[in-house]
Design a protein around this motif. Structure first.
Motif, PDB file in Angstrom:
ATOM      1  N   UNK A  13       0.795  -1.214   0.000  1.00  0.00           N
ATOM      2  CA  UNK A  13       0.000   0.000   0.000  1.00  0.00           C
ATOM      3  C   UNK A  13       0.830   1.269   0.000  1.00  0.00           C
ATOM      4  N   UNK A  14       0.188   2.368   0.321  1.00  0.00           N
ATOM      5  CA  UNK A  14       0.847   3.678   0.253  1.00  0.00           C
ATOM      6  C   UNK A  14       2.051   3.782   1.172  1.00  0.00           C
ATOM      7  N   UNK A  15       1.935   3.289   2.392  1.00  0.00           N
ATOM      8  CA  UNK A  15       3.029   3.463   3.358  1.00  0.00           C
ATOM      9  C   UNK A  15       4.204   2.532   3.082  1.00  0.00           C
ATOM     10  N   UNK A  16       4.080   1.687   2.051  1.00  0.00           N
ATOM     11  CA  UNK A  16       5.267   0.962   1.568  1.00  0.00           C
ATOM     12  C   UNK A  16       6.352   1.967   1.173  1.00  0.00           C
ATOM     13  N   UNK A  17       5.923   3.141   0.724  1.00  0.00           N
ATOM     14  CA  UNK A  17       6.853   4.167   0.251  1.00  0.00           C
ATOM     15  C   UNK A  17       7.147   5.207   1.329  1.00  0.00           C
ATOM     16  N   UNK A  18       7.037   4.815   2.582  1.00  0.00           N
ATOM     17  CA  UNK A  18       7.274   5.734   3.706  1.00  0.00           C
ATOM     18  C   UNK A  18       8.618   6.458   3.632  1.00  0.00           C
TER      19      UNK A  18
END
Length: 409
Positions: free
Chosen positions: A55-60
């Motif tokens: 998801x989005x927070x994979x790219x934190x």
């Protein structure tokens, strides 16, 4: 290093002044807009192994929220990238990829920016978040604020579609309908932002909100094996998706993960097209008084400094801009559904309608792979119901109907 934010500063896009990672909406020296800066060396050194999870927070690491406790999520990101051969043929293209954002939790690409906006509101200690919306942004911010335990002041356009309004009414602590266009209210709302009565979850200035949409570029690049298509069509109202994608692809290129950034195409509705007008005329951006367009999410006639930023990027990077009439947008909606089974809203399919006109005009190479960002589901669209005329059947009448439809009568 995995999961840690690599954000280092805020920087003015006009004069280059830098600031610490604080809640700031514009440059103190020249009032220019701000963008986030990152230390990209770990990306060069570690490669994609830096990203973990889904998801989005994979790219934190390339998002500005350092404390995991502030990272709000409803499961956004990880949306499908669909090869659409029948639609490609209908549009005159060799290959078309559709990045379908309608599978996000509230059915819109705006969930990406709502996640980072509400996370930043938590980070900076706000108790309330707010947005002025024609529909999708309001329902998205309301949902994420509720998820984070924050109050949500949602100012929604009175002609917002019923499904979006129902969603906002269900999730927002404070829902207020406004009369007139987005441009009529935003100036007054901005003054309340300056008083810090609530956190700015709008599209016009907040760099933390915009950043969530940058994950579109990272996701698209990763889904294509770090070989994104040479052309990407993005919807443009104020310009968040376009600007965020440009920045994401720029970072990927600077980190050495992709050979070159794709050529970005800005897609607008013809009834709200100030950026396209300025791009075609070679002039500065001029505000436009707009009426209703079926592409509700594109209904902005004065994108102000963000619009000027989009125009600058288009000209500096050799981009392209186009628009489509409401009838063309609705035809693209029907075509996408019938050829590929994807039911998207009018705002979402504006990219396809614009792509069709640009291909027909010879402005886009039909042999080059193209990706169109389809930004919303059609399940939140208010549209006329199909006919409800029904019939009673026995076996023989049912058989005759099916054979006739199949041309076997």
């Amino acid at each position: 290093m995995s999961g840690e934010s690599l954000a280092t500063a805020l920087a003015c896009i006009e004069c280059g002044a830098t600031y610490p990672l604080e809640y700031r909406l514009e440059c103190a020296k020249c009032r220019g807009l701000l963008e986030l800066r990152y230390d990209l060396e770990p990306l060069r050194r570690h490669g994609p192994a830096l990203f973990t999870g889904t998801g989005l927070w994979r790219y934190a690491p390339v998002l500005p929220i350092a404390d995991p406790a502030h990272r709000v999520t409803l499961g956004e990101g990880g949306t499908p990238l669909l090869d659409c051969p029948r639609l490609a043929a209908a549009l005159g293209l060799r290959r078309l990829l559709v990045k379908f954002e309608g599978t996000n939790p509230t059915g819109t690409v705006k969930d990406r920016s709502s996640a980072t906006a509400v996370a930043a509101a938590l980070r900076f200690g706000f108790r309330a978040a707010s947005v002025v919306s024609t529909g999708n942004a309001g329902s998205s911010i309301a949902a994420y604020a509720a998820r984070a335990g924050l109050r949500a002041f949602i100012f929604a356009y009175e002609r917002t579609s019923a499904p979006k309004l129902l969603h906002m009414a269900a999730t927002a602590s404070d829902l207020v309908l406004y009369r007139g266009g987005y441009d009529d209210l935003i100036g007054h709302w901005d003054r309340l932002v300056e008083e810090r009565l609530f956190f700015d979850c709008g599209a016009s200035r907040n760099p933390y909100k915009q950043e969530g949409k940058k994950t579109l570029a990272y996701e698209l690049a990763e889904q294509t094996g770090w070989r994104p298509p040479p052309v990407v069509v993005a919807p443009v109202a104020v310009g968040e998706v376009f600007i965020a994608c440009a920045r994401g692809f720029r970072e990927l290129h600077e980190a050495g993960w992709i050979d070159r950034p794709p050529r970005l195409v800005a897609a607008q509705a013809a009834r709200a097209n100030p950026i396209v007008r300025a791009f075609r005329a070679g002039t500065a951006l001029e505000p436009q008084r707009i009426g209703y367009t079926v592409a509700e999410g594109l209904a902005c006639g004065n994108p102000e400094r963000k619009g000027a930023w989009v125009l600058r990027l288009l000209r500096e990077q050799g981009g392209l801009a186009g628009d489509a009439e409401d009838e063309e947008i609705l035809e693209a909606q029907r075509l996408l559904a019938r050829t590929e089974g994807i039911w998207a809203g009018p705002t979402g399919v504006a990219t396809l309608a614009v792509l069709r006109t640009l291909v027909a005009a010879g402005a886009i190479d039909p042999d080059a792979p193209v990706c169109a960002i389809v930004s919303e589901t059609g399940l939140k669209t208010e549209a006329p119901s199909p006919p409800r005329t029904a019939a009673a059947f026995d076996y023989e009448t049912l058989r005759r109907l099916v054979r006739a439809r199949l041309g076997l009568a």
